[in-house]
Each structure stands twice: as C-alpha cells, then as structure tokens.
Write a protein that holds these residues in place. Structure first.
Motif, PDB file in Angstrom:
ATOM      1  N   MET A   1       0.817  -1.196   0.000  1.00  0.00           N
ATOM      2  CA  MET A   1       0.000   0.000   0.000  1.00  0.00           C
ATOM      3  C   MET A   1       0.863   1.264   0.000  1.00  0.00           C
ATOM      4  SD  MET A   1      -3.225  -0.469  -0.289  1.00  0.00           S
ATOM      5  CE  MET A   1      -3.749   1.158   0.116  1.00  0.00           C
ATOM      6  N   ASN A   2       1.982   1.210   0.711  1.00  0.00           N
ATOM      7  CA  ASN A   2       2.836   2.392   0.764  1.00  0.00           C
ATOM      8  C   ASN A   2       3.384   2.728  -0.622  1.00  0.00           C
ATOM      9  OD1 ASN A   2       4.020   4.505   2.267  1.00  0.00           O
ATOM     10  ND2 ASN A   2       5.982   3.437   2.156  1.00  0.00           N
ATOM     11  N   ARG A   3       3.768   1.694  -1.358  1.00  0.00           N
ATOM     12  CA  ARG A   3       4.272   1.904  -2.723  1.00  0.00           C
ATOM     13  C   ARG A   3       3.190   2.533  -3.606  1.00  0.00           C
ATOM     14  NH1 ARG A   3       5.983  -2.722  -6.841  1.00  0.00           N
ATOM     15  NH2 ARG A   3       6.882  -1.412  -8.437  1.00  0.00           N
ATOM     16  N   LEU A   4       1.969   2.039  -3.474  1.00  0.00           N
ATOM     17  CA  LEU A   4       0.856   2.581  -4.249  1.00  0.00           C
ATOM     18  C   LEU A   4       0.578   4.027  -3.854  1.00  0.00           C
ATOM     19  CD1 LEU A   4      -1.299   2.018  -6.364  1.00  0.00           C
ATOM     20  CD2 LEU A   4      -2.757   1.137  -4.532  1.00  0.00           C
ATOM     21  N   ARG A   5       0.636   4.320  -2.568  1.00  0.00           N
ATOM     22  CA  ARG A   5       0.440   5.704  -2.106  1.00  0.00           C
ATOM     23  C   ARG A   5       1.471   6.629  -2.738  1.00  0.00           C
ATOM     24  NH1 ARG A   5      -0.123   2.943   3.037  1.00  0.00           N
ATOM     25  NH2 ARG A   5      -2.336   2.880   3.550  1.00  0.00           N
ATOM     26  N   LYS A   6       2.709   6.157  -2.811  1.00  0.00           N
ATOM     27  CA  LYS A   6       3.774   6.971  -3.414  1.00  0.00           C
ATOM     28  C   LYS A   6       3.530   7.166  -4.911  1.00  0.00           C
ATOM     29  CE  LYS A   6       7.488   5.856  -0.202  1.00  0.00           C
ATOM     30  NZ  LYS A   6       8.785   5.177  -0.048  1.00  0.00           N
ATOM     31  N   LEU A   8       0.743   7.121  -6.534  1.00  0.00           N
ATOM     32  CA  LEU A   8      -0.415   7.972  -6.771  1.00  0.00           C
ATOM     33  C   LEU A   8      -0.320   9.323  -6.079  1.00  0.00           C
ATOM     34  CD1 LEU A   8      -3.233   5.298  -6.366  1.00  0.00           C
ATOM     35  CD2 LEU A   8      -2.378   6.282  -8.493  1.00  0.00           C
ATOM     36  N   ARG A   9       0.694   9.452  -5.233  1.00  0.00           N
ATOM     37  CA  ARG A   9       0.882  10.670  -4.437  1.00  0.00           C
ATOM     38  C   ARG A   9      -0.371  10.965  -3.595  1.00  0.00           C
ATOM     39  NH1 ARG A   9       4.137  11.202  -8.825  1.00  0.00           N
ATOM     40  NH2 ARG A   9       6.134  12.204  -8.569  1.00  0.00           N
ATOM     41  N   ARG A  10      -0.882   9.915  -2.955  1.00  0.00           N
ATOM     42  CA  ARG A  10      -2.074  10.008  -2.107  1.00  0.00           C
ATOM     43  C   ARG A  10      -1.779   9.348  -0.763  1.00  0.00           C
ATOM     44  NH1 ARG A  10      -7.093  11.849  -4.654  1.00  0.00           N
ATOM     45  NH2 ARG A  10      -6.334  12.496  -6.670  1.00  0.00           N
ATOM     46  N   ARG A  11      -1.407  10.147   0.215  1.00  0.00           N
ATOM     47  CA  ARG A  11      -1.066   9.603   1.533  1.00  0.00           C
ATOM     48  C   ARG A  11      -2.258   8.962   2.233  1.00  0.00           C
ATOM     49  NH1 ARG A  11       4.017  10.753   2.986  1.00  0.00           N
ATOM     50  NH2 ARG A  11       5.009  12.586   2.096  1.00  0.00           N
ATOM     51  N   GLY A  12      -3.458   9.453   1.973  1.00  0.00           N
ATOM     52  CA  GLY A  12      -4.652   8.951   2.648  1.00  0.00           C
ATOM     53  C   GLY A  12      -5.291   7.744   1.979  1.00  0.00           C
ATOM     54  N   LEU A  13      -4.635   7.202   0.976  1.00  0.00           N
ATOM     55  CA  LEU A  13      -5.191   6.063   0.249  1.00  0.00           C
ATOM     56  C   LEU A  13      -5.280   4.850   1.170  1.00  0.00           C
ATOM     57  CD1 LEU A  13      -5.997   5.171  -2.682  1.00  0.00           C
ATOM     58  CD2 LEU A  13      -3.707   4.197  -2.821  1.00  0.00           C
ATOM     59  N   GLY A  14      -6.450   4.260   1.230  1.00  0.00           N
ATOM     60  CA  GLY A  14      -6.659   3.095   2.087  1.00  0.00           C
ATOM     61  C   GLY A  14      -7.003   1.862   1.286  1.00  0.00           C
ATOM     62  N   THR A  15      -6.984   0.737   1.970  1.00  0.00           N
ATOM     63  CA  THR A  15      -7.305  -0.535   1.335  1.00  0.00           C
ATOM     64  C   THR A  15      -8.685  -0.498   0.694  1.00  0.00           C
ATOM     65  OG1 THR A  15      -5.956  -1.653   2.987  1.00  0.00           O
ATOM     66  CG2 THR A  15      -7.473  -3.019   1.740  1.00  0.00           C
ATOM     67  N   ASN A  16      -9.623   0.149   1.363  1.00  0.00           N
ATOM     68  CA  ASN A  16     -10.982   0.213   0.811  1.00  0.00           C
ATOM     69  C   ASN A  16     -11.027   0.960  -0.516  1.00  0.00           C
ATOM     70  OD1 ASN A  16     -10.416   2.551   2.398  1.00  0.00           O
ATOM     71  ND2 ASN A  16     -12.584   3.077   2.392  1.00  0.00           N
ATOM     72  N   HIS A  17     -10.158   1.957  -0.714  1.00  0.00           N
ATOM     73  CA  HIS A  17     -10.115   2.666  -1.997  1.00  0.00           C
ATOM     74  C   HIS A  17      -9.671   1.722  -3.119  1.00  0.00           C
ATOM     75  CE1 HIS A  17      -9.447   6.080   0.903  1.00  0.00           C
ATOM     76  NE2 HIS A  17     -10.518   6.485   0.226  1.00  0.00           N
ATOM     77  N   VAL A  18      -8.681   0.896  -2.827  1.00  0.00           N
ATOM     78  CA  VAL A  18      -8.196  -0.064  -3.826  1.00  0.00           C
ATOM     79  C   VAL A  18      -9.281  -1.089  -4.127  1.00  0.00           C
ATOM     80  CG1 VAL A  18      -6.463  -1.837  -4.308  1.00  0.00           C
ATOM     81  CG2 VAL A  18      -5.793   0.275  -3.172  1.00  0.00           C
ATOM     82  N   TRP A  19      -9.916  -1.620  -3.082  1.00  0.00           N
ATOM     83  CA  TRP A  19     -11.021  -2.568  -3.267  1.00  0.00           C
ATOM     84  C   TRP A  19     -12.079  -1.997  -4.181  1.00  0.00           C
ATOM     85  CZ3 TRP A  19     -13.780  -6.762  -0.725  1.00  0.00           C
ATOM     86  CH2 TRP A  19     -12.962  -7.605   0.029  1.00  0.00           C
TER      87      TRP A  19
END
Length: 105
Positions: A1-6, A8-19
C-alpha cells in the motif's frame, strides 16, 4: 500500500479505496472468466491471500460482489470468491503500475 500511495501521491489512500476501484472496473462479467481467474489464483498460491471481509467498500460494490459470490457458487462451487477478489485486485494493481510513472522518478 505504501508503494501505491507513493505512485499515486495520495497519503490517505486506504485498502478500501483499492477494493472499490479494482472491483468496480476489473470484475469480469462472464462467470466462466471469473471461475478461470479464481481457480488460477488458487492454484498459483503466490502469497496474495484473499482480502479480509472487514474492509469497508461502497454499498454498490458490496452488493455486486454479494451477487457475484452467489452466482459463482451456483456456477462452479463455494469458496472461489476470495480467490477471485485477490486476482481482480492483483490485476488492477499490475495495471496501475504499468500506467503510472515510476514513484521514484
């Protein structure tokens, strides 16, 4: 998730957003394809486990996945939906990684 946040440049990105995103855009409409993906994921057993059901998803996505779980149960057998979800999310993340610029660049 941290890699994905980087990426997308979205620190608040959560698992539910990916789902929500993955299940909304990557779920095959054809049950035969769903079964094929789920069985391939189960057989590959590459360390990606079925996501927890405690993750909050949008009500429309939750309803669609509930319907899909019932359809899969009737079409193939019980127990494939977790593998299908894992495969959908994996394919979604692979697609994101291929489309987004390198997080380090």
């Amino acid at each position: 998730m941290n890699r994905l946040r980087k990426m997308l440049r979205r620190r608040g990105l959560g698992t539910n957003h990916v789902w929500n995103s993955a299940l909304a855009v990557m779920t095959p409409a054809d049950l035969d394809v769903c079964v094929e993906w789920a069985r391939a994921r189960r057989q590959a057993s590459d360390g990606i486990e079925a996501p927890s059901r405690s993750t909050t998803v949008h009500p429309a996505v939750k309803e669609a996945m509930t319907d899909l779980e019932g359809d899969l149960r009737e079409h193939a057998r019980h127990g494939l939906v977790g593998y299908l979800i894992a495969e959908i999310i994996s394919r979604f993340l692979d697609r994101l990684e291929a489309e987004l610029p390198d997080a380090n660049g």
